[in-house]
Write a protein that holds these residues in place. Structure first.
Motif, short mmCIF file in Angstrom:
data_model
loop_
_atom_site.label_atom_id
_atom_site.label_comp_id
_atom_site.label_asym_id
_atom_site.label_seq_id
_atom_site.Cartn_x
_atom_site.Cartn_y
_atom_site.Cartn_z
N HIS A 30 0.87 -1.28 -0.03
CA HIS A 30 0.17 0.17 -0.21
C HIS A 30 1.18 0.95 -0.07
O HIS A 30 0.08 2.19 -0.72
CB HIS A 30 -1.10 0.17 1.48
CG HIS A 30 -1.88 1.05 0.83
ND1 HIS A 30 -3.07 1.25 0.96
CD2 HIS A 30 -1.52 2.47 2.02
CE1 HIS A 30 -3.40 2.53 1.39
NE2 HIS A 30 -2.84 2.93 1.93
N ARG A 34 -0.23 3.24 -3.58
CA ARG A 34 -0.51 3.68 -3.41
C ARG A 34 -0.32 5.58 -2.35
O ARG A 34 -1.38 6.40 -2.59
CB ARG A 34 -1.87 3.24 -2.62
CG ARG A 34 -2.22 1.87 -3.58
CD ARG A 34 -3.62 1.49 -4.14
NE ARG A 34 -4.12 0.72 -4.49
CZ ARG A 34 -3.77 -0.01 -6.39
NH1 ARG A 34 -2.99 1.84 -6.50
NH2 ARG A 34 -4.11 -0.75 -6.68
N ASP A 35 0.08 4.41 -1.77
CA ASP A 35 0.60 6.62 -1.25
C ASP A 35 2.02 7.09 -1.06
O ASP A 35 2.65 6.53 0.75
CB ASP A 35 -0.60 6.39 0.44
CG ASP A 35 -0.58 7.16 1.26
OD1 ASP A 35 0.21 8.21 0.92
OD2 ASP A 35 -0.75 7.55 2.69
N ARG A 37 3.53 9.57 -0.44
CA ARG A 37 3.59 10.54 0.08
C ARG A 37 3.47 10.15 1.99
O ARG A 37 4.19 10.72 2.48
CB ARG A 37 2.46 11.45 -0.01
CG ARG A 37 3.14 12.88 -1.86
CD ARG A 37 1.83 13.55 -1.52
NE ARG A 37 1.74 14.84 -0.79
CZ ARG A 37 1.02 15.62 -0.63
NH1 ARG A 37 0.62 15.89 -1.77
NH2 ARG A 37 0.79 16.27 0.30
N GLY A 38 2.79 9.37 2.15
CA GLY A 38 2.03 9.15 3.20
C GLY A 38 3.09 8.36 4.17
O GLY A 38 4.29 8.39 4.67
N CYS B 15 -1.43 6.58 8.16
CA CYS B 15 -1.42 6.51 6.68
C CYS B 15 -1.53 5.21 6.15
O CYS B 15 -1.42 4.70 5.23
CB CYS B 15 -0.46 7.04 5.94
SG CYS B 15 1.25 7.02 6.20
#
Lengths: 197, 197
Positions: A30, A34-35, A37-38, B15
Protein backbone atom coordinates in the motif's frame (compact mmCIF):
# COMPACT_ATOMS: atom_id res chain seq x y z
CA UNK A 1 13.90 -13.06 -6.50
CA UNK A 2 11.76 -10.67 -4.46
CA UNK A 3 13.80 -7.51 -3.93
CA UNK A 4 15.52 -7.52 -0.57
CA UNK A 5 14.71 -3.86 0.03
CA UNK A 6 11.03 -4.78 -0.03
CA UNK A 7 11.59 -7.73 2.30
CA UNK A 8 13.45 -5.50 4.72
CA UNK A 9 10.56 -3.01 4.72
CA UNK A 10 8.00 -5.78 5.29
CA UNK A 11 10.10 -7.15 8.13
CA UNK A 12 10.60 -3.70 9.65
CA UNK A 13 6.83 -3.07 9.63
CA UNK A 14 6.40 -6.09 11.90
CA UNK A 15 7.79 -4.08 14.82
CA UNK A 16 4.35 -2.43 14.92
CA UNK A 17 2.12 -4.00 17.58
CA UNK A 18 -0.49 -6.37 16.17
CA UNK A 19 1.08 -6.48 12.69
CA UNK A 20 1.86 -9.98 11.41
CA UNK A 21 3.54 -11.05 8.16
CA UNK A 22 0.34 -10.73 6.10
CA UNK A 23 -0.59 -7.23 7.14
CA UNK A 24 3.05 -6.09 6.99
CA UNK A 25 3.07 -7.20 3.35
CA UNK A 26 -0.23 -5.45 2.69
CA UNK A 27 1.06 -2.27 4.35
CA UNK A 28 4.30 -2.29 2.35
CA UNK A 29 2.44 -2.71 -0.95
CA UNK A 30 0.00 0.00 0.00
CA UNK A 31 2.71 2.48 0.99
CA UNK A 32 4.85 1.88 -2.08
CA UNK A 33 2.03 1.61 -4.56
CA UNK A 34 -0.69 3.92 -3.34
CA UNK A 35 0.69 6.33 -0.79
CA UNK A 36 4.33 7.25 -1.29
CA UNK A 37 3.67 10.69 0.18
CA UNK A 38 2.23 9.15 3.32
CA UNK A 39 5.17 6.77 3.51
CA UNK A 40 7.69 9.60 3.24
CA UNK A 41 5.79 11.52 5.89
CA UNK A 42 5.78 8.49 8.19
CA UNK A 43 9.50 7.85 7.72
CA UNK A 44 10.21 11.47 8.59
CA UNK A 45 7.79 11.63 11.53
CA UNK A 46 9.33 8.48 13.01
CA UNK A 47 12.92 9.66 12.63
CA UNK A 48 12.02 13.10 13.96
CA UNK A 49 10.09 11.76 16.95
CA UNK A 50 12.95 9.43 17.85
CA UNK A 51 15.30 12.36 17.63
CA UNK A 52 13.25 14.92 19.52
CA UNK A 53 10.97 13.17 22.00
CA UNK A 54 12.17 12.25 25.46
CA UNK A 55 10.46 11.77 28.82
CA UNK A 56 9.62 14.76 30.96
CA UNK A 57 11.88 14.63 34.03
CA UNK A 58 8.93 15.32 36.30
CA UNK A 59 5.85 13.56 34.88
CA UNK A 60 7.54 10.95 32.64
CA UNK A 61 5.18 11.81 29.76
CA UNK A 62 6.61 12.26 26.26
CA UNK A 63 8.01 15.74 25.92
CA UNK A 64 10.15 17.79 23.57
CA UNK A 65 11.78 19.55 26.50
CA UNK A 66 13.43 18.27 29.69
CA UNK A 67 10.44 19.45 31.71
CA UNK A 68 7.12 19.56 29.86
CA UNK A 69 4.96 22.67 29.63
CA UNK A 70 2.37 21.26 32.02
CA UNK A 71 4.88 20.47 34.76
CA UNK A 72 6.50 23.87 34.31
CA UNK A 73 3.19 25.75 34.44
CA UNK A 74 2.68 27.99 37.50
CA UNK A 75 -1.10 27.60 37.05
CA UNK A 76 -1.10 23.98 38.21
CA UNK A 77 -1.76 22.85 41.77
CA UNK A 78 1.55 21.27 42.82
CA UNK A 79 0.09 19.60 45.88
CA UNK A 80 -1.85 17.09 43.76
CA UNK A 81 -0.25 14.31 41.73
CA UNK A 82 -2.40 12.07 39.55
CA UNK A 83 -0.86 8.73 38.51
CA UNK A 84 -2.02 7.34 35.15
CA UNK A 85 -0.86 4.42 33.03
CA UNK A 86 -0.51 6.02 29.60
CA UNK A 87 -0.47 9.46 27.92
CA UNK A 88 -3.95 8.71 26.53
CA UNK A 89 -5.25 8.39 30.10
CA UNK A 90 -3.74 11.75 30.96
CA UNK A 91 -5.52 13.24 27.94
CA UNK A 92 -8.83 11.81 29.17
CA UNK A 93 -8.28 13.27 32.65
CA UNK A 94 -7.56 16.67 31.09
CA UNK A 95 -10.72 16.47 29.01
CA UNK A 96 -12.78 16.39 32.21
CA UNK A 97 -11.59 19.95 33.04
CA UNK A 98 -12.10 18.77 36.63
CA UNK A 99 -8.45 18.46 37.63
CA UNK A 100 -5.80 21.12 37.93
CA UNK A 101 -3.00 19.21 39.60
CA UNK A 102 0.05 17.55 38.06
CA UNK A 103 0.54 14.05 36.67
CA UNK A 104 2.86 11.11 36.68
CA UNK A 105 2.63 8.81 33.67
CA UNK A 106 3.77 5.26 34.42
CA UNK A 107 4.04 4.35 30.71
CA UNK A 108 2.62 0.96 31.53
CA UNK A 109 1.33 -1.08 34.44
CA UNK A 110 2.54 -3.87 36.65
CA UNK A 111 2.27 -7.08 34.67
CA UNK A 112 4.17 -9.95 36.28
CA UNK A 113 3.26 -12.30 33.43
CA UNK A 114 5.05 -9.97 31.01
CA UNK A 115 7.98 -9.56 33.37
CA UNK A 116 7.03 -5.99 34.29
CA UNK A 117 7.51 -5.57 38.02
CA UNK A 118 7.99 -2.46 40.17
CA UNK A 119 11.57 -2.10 38.99
CA UNK A 120 10.77 -2.37 35.27
CA UNK A 121 7.96 0.14 35.70
CA UNK A 122 10.37 2.52 37.45
CA UNK A 123 8.25 2.98 40.56
CA UNK A 124 11.34 4.36 42.33
CA UNK A 125 11.12 7.41 40.04
CA UNK A 126 7.45 7.86 40.95
CA UNK A 127 8.34 7.66 44.65
CA UNK A 128 11.11 10.23 44.21
CA UNK A 129 8.67 12.50 42.37
CA UNK A 130 5.87 12.10 44.94
CA UNK A 131 8.16 12.75 47.92
CA UNK A 132 9.50 16.07 46.66
CA UNK A 133 7.89 17.83 49.64
CA UNK A 134 5.32 19.74 47.54
CA UNK A 135 2.97 16.85 46.80
CA UNK A 136 0.37 16.33 49.51
CA UNK A 137 -1.98 13.83 47.84
CA UNK A 138 -1.48 11.22 45.16
CA UNK A 139 -4.58 10.28 43.15
CA UNK A 140 -4.33 6.87 41.55
CA UNK A 141 -6.05 6.86 38.17
CA UNK A 142 -4.74 3.60 36.75
CA UNK A 143 -7.29 1.50 34.88
CA UNK A 144 -9.87 -0.59 36.70
CA UNK A 145 -8.55 -3.75 35.11
CA UNK A 146 -6.86 -6.47 37.13
CA UNK A 147 -3.42 -5.14 36.24
CA UNK A 148 -4.40 -1.53 36.83
CA UNK A 149 -5.89 -2.38 40.22
CA UNK A 150 -2.79 -4.34 41.21
CA UNK A 151 -0.63 -1.42 40.14
CA UNK A 152 -2.74 1.01 42.20
CA UNK A 153 -2.53 -1.30 45.20
CA UNK A 154 1.27 -1.57 45.03
CA UNK A 155 1.79 2.15 44.47
CA UNK A 156 -0.57 2.96 47.34
CA UNK A 157 1.41 0.74 49.71
CA UNK A 158 4.71 2.29 48.67
CA UNK A 159 3.48 5.87 49.08
CA UNK A 160 1.47 5.43 52.28
CA UNK A 161 4.55 4.13 54.11
CA UNK A 162 6.21 7.41 53.13
CA UNK A 163 3.49 9.44 54.79
CA UNK A 164 1.63 10.55 51.67
CA UNK A 165 -2.14 10.78 51.35
CA UNK A 166 -3.23 8.37 48.60
CA UNK A 167 -6.62 8.22 46.91
CA UNK A 168 -8.18 6.30 44.01
CA UNK A 169 -10.84 7.26 41.46
CA UNK A 170 -14.18 5.94 42.63
CA UNK A 171 -15.87 2.99 40.99
CA UNK A 172 -19.57 3.04 40.31
CA UNK A 173 -22.41 3.33 37.85
CA UNK A 174 -21.40 5.48 34.83
CA UNK A 175 -23.08 8.87 34.42
CA UNK A 176 -26.21 8.29 32.36
CA UNK A 177 -25.99 4.57 33.07
CA UNK A 178 -29.12 2.52 33.71
CA UNK A 179 -28.93 -0.15 36.39
CA UNK A 180 -30.63 -2.61 34.07
CA UNK A 181 -27.72 -2.34 31.66
CA UNK A 182 -24.89 -2.12 34.17
CA UNK A 183 -22.95 -5.24 35.07
CA UNK A 184 -23.55 -6.57 38.55
CA UNK A 185 -19.91 -6.23 39.60
CA UNK A 186 -20.07 -2.48 39.00
CA UNK A 187 -23.36 -2.21 40.89
CA UNK A 188 -21.88 -4.18 43.78
CA UNK A 189 -18.94 -1.77 43.93
CA UNK A 190 -21.25 1.23 43.70
CA UNK A 191 -23.10 -0.20 46.69
CA UNK A 192 -19.92 -0.78 48.72
CA UNK A 193 -18.59 2.68 47.88
CA UNK A 194 -21.96 4.39 48.34
CA UNK A 195 -21.78 8.04 49.23
CA UNK A 196 -23.53 9.67 52.18
CA UNK A 197 -25.92 12.43 51.12
CA UNK B 1 -0.42 20.28 25.77
CA UNK B 2 0.39 16.96 24.11
CA UNK B 3 3.66 17.37 22.17
CA UNK B 4 3.01 18.12 18.53
CA UNK B 5 5.83 15.81 17.41
CA UNK B 6 3.92 12.91 18.93
CA UNK B 7 0.66 14.03 17.31
CA UNK B 8 2.38 14.25 13.94
CA UNK B 9 3.72 10.71 14.36
CA UNK B 10 0.29 9.39 15.36
CA UNK B 11 -1.25 11.13 12.37
CA UNK B 12 1.44 9.86 10.00
CA UNK B 13 0.86 6.27 11.16
CA UNK B 14 -2.72 6.55 9.94
CA UNK B 15 -1.52 6.31 6.34
CA UNK B 16 -1.13 2.58 7.03
CA UNK B 17 -4.12 0.60 5.75
CA UNK B 18 -6.54 -0.44 8.47
CA UNK B 19 -4.98 1.79 11.12
CA UNK B 20 -7.41 4.17 12.84
CA UNK B 21 -6.73 6.82 15.47
CA UNK B 22 -6.72 4.35 18.37
CA UNK B 23 -4.25 1.89 16.92
CA UNK B 24 -2.07 4.70 15.56
CA UNK B 25 -1.82 6.00 19.11
CA UNK B 26 -1.03 2.54 20.44
CA UNK B 27 1.62 2.04 17.75
CA UNK B 28 3.26 5.40 18.49
CA UNK B 29 3.46 4.68 22.22
CA UNK B 30 4.81 1.21 21.55
CA UNK B 31 7.49 2.42 19.16
CA UNK B 32 8.66 5.28 21.36
CA UNK B 33 8.40 3.46 24.65
CA UNK B 34 9.24 -0.16 23.94
CA UNK B 35 10.93 -0.48 20.57
CA UNK B 36 13.02 2.51 19.58
CA UNK B 37 15.38 0.25 17.65
CA UNK B 38 12.50 -1.18 15.64
CA UNK B 39 11.20 2.33 15.03
CA UNK B 40 14.58 3.52 13.77
CA UNK B 41 14.81 0.47 11.54
CA UNK B 42 11.32 1.12 10.16
CA UNK B 43 12.05 4.79 9.47
CA UNK B 44 15.20 3.80 7.59
CA UNK B 45 13.60 0.91 5.69
CA UNK B 46 10.76 3.17 4.56
CA UNK B 47 13.03 5.99 3.42
CA UNK B 48 15.37 3.53 1.70
CA UNK B 49 12.57 1.65 -0.07
CA UNK B 50 11.06 4.91 -1.31
CA UNK B 51 14.45 5.90 -2.58
CA UNK B 52 15.47 2.63 -4.21
CA UNK B 53 12.37 0.72 -5.30
CA UNK B 54 10.72 1.36 -8.65
CA UNK B 55 8.64 -0.73 -11.02
CA UNK B 56 10.32 -3.14 -13.41
CA UNK B 57 9.83 -1.78 -16.94
CA UNK B 58 8.76 -5.18 -18.17
CA UNK B 59 6.76 -6.93 -15.43
CA UNK B 60 5.72 -3.89 -13.33
CA UNK B 61 6.76 -5.67 -10.11
CA UNK B 62 8.79 -3.77 -7.52
CA UNK B 63 12.43 -3.81 -8.50
CA UNK B 64 15.70 -2.18 -7.55
CA UNK B 65 16.76 -2.07 -11.19
CA UNK B 66 15.03 -0.82 -14.36
CA UNK B 67 14.48 -4.41 -15.47
CA UNK B 68 14.20 -6.98 -12.69
CA UNK B 69 16.39 -10.08 -12.50
CA UNK B 70 13.53 -12.39 -13.47
CA UNK B 71 12.64 -10.47 -16.63
CA UNK B 72 16.32 -10.26 -17.57
CA UNK B 73 16.94 -13.98 -17.04
CA UNK B 74 17.71 -16.03 -20.17
CA UNK B 75 16.37 -19.13 -18.37
CA UNK B 76 12.76 -17.98 -18.57
CA UNK B 77 10.34 -18.93 -21.33
CA UNK B 78 9.57 -15.61 -23.03
CA UNK B 79 6.59 -16.96 -24.93
CA UNK B 80 4.51 -17.22 -21.74
CA UNK B 81 3.22 -14.23 -19.79
CA UNK B 82 1.31 -14.77 -16.55
CA UNK B 83 -0.82 -11.86 -15.32
CA UNK B 84 -1.25 -11.57 -11.54
CA UNK B 85 -2.77 -8.92 -9.31
CA UNK B 86 -0.06 -8.43 -6.70
CA UNK B 87 3.58 -9.37 -5.99
CA UNK B 88 2.36 -11.85 -3.36
CA UNK B 89 0.44 -13.70 -6.10
CA UNK B 90 3.60 -13.88 -8.19
CA UNK B 91 5.41 -15.35 -5.19
CA UNK B 92 2.71 -18.03 -4.84
CA UNK B 93 2.98 -18.90 -8.54
CA UNK B 94 6.76 -19.24 -8.18
CA UNK B 95 6.34 -21.51 -5.16
CA UNK B 96 4.56 -24.03 -7.35
CA UNK B 97 7.78 -24.57 -9.37
CA UNK B 98 5.35 -25.38 -12.19
CA UNK B 99 5.82 -22.23 -14.25
CA UNK B 100 8.89 -20.99 -16.06
CA UNK B 101 7.46 -18.11 -18.09
CA UNK B 102 7.44 -14.41 -17.32
CA UNK B 103 4.96 -12.28 -15.39
CA UNK B 104 3.05 -9.07 -15.48
CA UNK B 105 1.98 -7.66 -12.11
CA UNK B 106 -1.10 -5.43 -12.34
CA UNK B 107 -0.56 -3.99 -8.86
CA UNK B 108 -4.28 -4.10 -8.31
CA UNK B 109 -7.49 -5.13 -10.02
CA UNK B 110 -10.36 -3.48 -11.81
CA UNK B 111 -12.62 -2.01 -9.15
CA UNK B 112 -15.14 0.45 -10.58
CA UNK B 113 -16.53 1.20 -7.12
CA UNK B 114 -13.09 2.45 -6.07
CA UNK B 115 -12.64 4.34 -9.33
CA UNK B 116 -10.07 1.89 -10.68
CA UNK B 117 -10.85 1.30 -14.35
CA UNK B 118 -8.67 0.02 -17.22
CA UNK B 119 -6.86 3.36 -17.42
CA UNK B 120 -6.07 3.61 -13.68
CA UNK B 121 -4.82 0.01 -13.72
CA UNK B 122 -2.57 0.83 -16.69
CA UNK B 123 -3.88 -1.96 -18.92
CA UNK B 124 -2.32 -0.15 -21.91
CA UNK B 125 1.09 -1.00 -20.47
CA UNK B 126 0.09 -4.66 -20.16
CA UNK B 127 -1.09 -4.65 -23.79
CA UNK B 128 2.18 -3.11 -24.95
CA UNK B 129 4.09 -5.73 -22.97
CA UNK B 130 2.01 -8.65 -24.27
CA UNK B 131 2.26 -7.56 -27.90
CA UNK B 132 6.03 -7.39 -27.99
CA UNK B 133 6.09 -10.21 -30.57
CA UNK B 134 7.73 -12.75 -28.26
CA UNK B 135 4.70 -13.53 -26.10
CA UNK B 136 2.52 -16.28 -27.54
CA UNK B 137 0.18 -17.00 -24.66
CA UNK B 138 -1.08 -14.91 -21.78
CA UNK B 139 -2.16 -16.86 -18.66
CA UNK B 140 -4.57 -14.92 -16.48
CA UNK B 141 -3.94 -15.68 -12.82
CA UNK B 142 -5.94 -12.92 -11.19
CA UNK B 143 -7.94 -13.94 -8.12
CA UNK B 144 -11.20 -15.84 -8.42
CA UNK B 145 -13.06 -13.06 -6.67
CA UNK B 146 -15.67 -10.95 -8.44
CA UNK B 147 -13.15 -8.20 -9.11
CA UNK B 148 -10.42 -10.63 -10.17
CA UNK B 149 -12.79 -12.39 -12.56
CA UNK B 150 -13.95 -9.10 -14.05
CA UNK B 151 -10.32 -8.07 -14.51
CA UNK B 152 -9.50 -11.35 -16.23
CA UNK B 153 -12.54 -10.96 -18.49
CA UNK B 154 -11.56 -7.43 -19.55
CA UNK B 155 -7.91 -8.30 -20.10
CA UNK B 156 -8.87 -11.37 -22.11
CA UNK B 157 -11.08 -9.28 -24.41
CA UNK B 158 -8.34 -6.71 -24.95
CA UNK B 159 -5.67 -9.29 -25.75
CA UNK B 160 -7.77 -11.66 -27.89
CA UNK B 161 -8.63 -8.82 -30.27
CA UNK B 162 -4.87 -8.39 -30.72
CA UNK B 163 -4.43 -12.01 -31.80
CA UNK B 164 -2.96 -13.39 -28.58
CA UNK B 165 -3.80 -16.78 -27.07
CA UNK B 166 -5.33 -16.16 -23.62
CA UNK B 167 -5.91 -18.73 -20.89
CA UNK B 168 -7.07 -18.71 -17.29
CA UNK B 169 -6.15 -20.86 -14.29
CA UNK B 170 -8.75 -23.59 -13.90
CA UNK B 171 -11.31 -23.55 -11.14
CA UNK B 172 -12.16 -26.70 -9.26
CA UNK B 173 -11.91 -28.76 -6.09
CA UNK B 174 -8.65 -28.04 -4.22
CA UNK B 175 -6.01 -30.76 -4.09
CA UNK B 176 -6.72 -32.84 -0.99
CA UNK B 177 -10.20 -31.31 -0.82
CA UNK B 178 -13.20 -33.44 0.16
CA UNK B 179 -16.44 -32.83 -1.70
CA UNK B 180 -18.33 -32.85 1.58
CA UNK B 181 -16.36 -29.81 2.73
CA UNK B 182 -16.20 -27.96 -0.59
CA UNK B 183 -18.67 -25.19 -1.34
CA UNK B 184 -21.25 -26.02 -3.95
CA UNK B 185 -20.21 -23.17 -6.26
CA UNK B 186 -16.74 -24.65 -6.56
CA UNK B 187 -18.14 -28.13 -7.20
CA UNK B 188 -20.46 -26.70 -9.87
CA UNK B 189 -17.46 -25.08 -11.57
CA UNK B 190 -15.44 -28.28 -11.32
CA UNK B 191 -18.30 -30.05 -13.06
CA UNK B 192 -18.57 -27.46 -15.85
CA UNK B 193 -14.81 -27.46 -16.37
CA UNK B 194 -14.48 -31.24 -16.03
CA UNK B 195 -11.51 -32.71 -17.80
CA UNK B 196 -11.64 -35.58 -20.29
CA UNK B 197 -9.55 -38.58 -19.16
Amino acid sequence: MSPSTLDELIDALRCLPGVGPRSAQRMAYHLLQRDQRGAARLAHALAYALDVLRHCERCNNFSETDVCARCASPQRDRSLLCVVEMPADLAMMEQTHAYNGLYYVLMGRLSPLDGIGPRELGLDRLIARATDGEVGEVILATNFTNEGEATAHTVAELLRTRGLRVSRLSRGVPVGGELEHTDSGTIAQALVERRAL
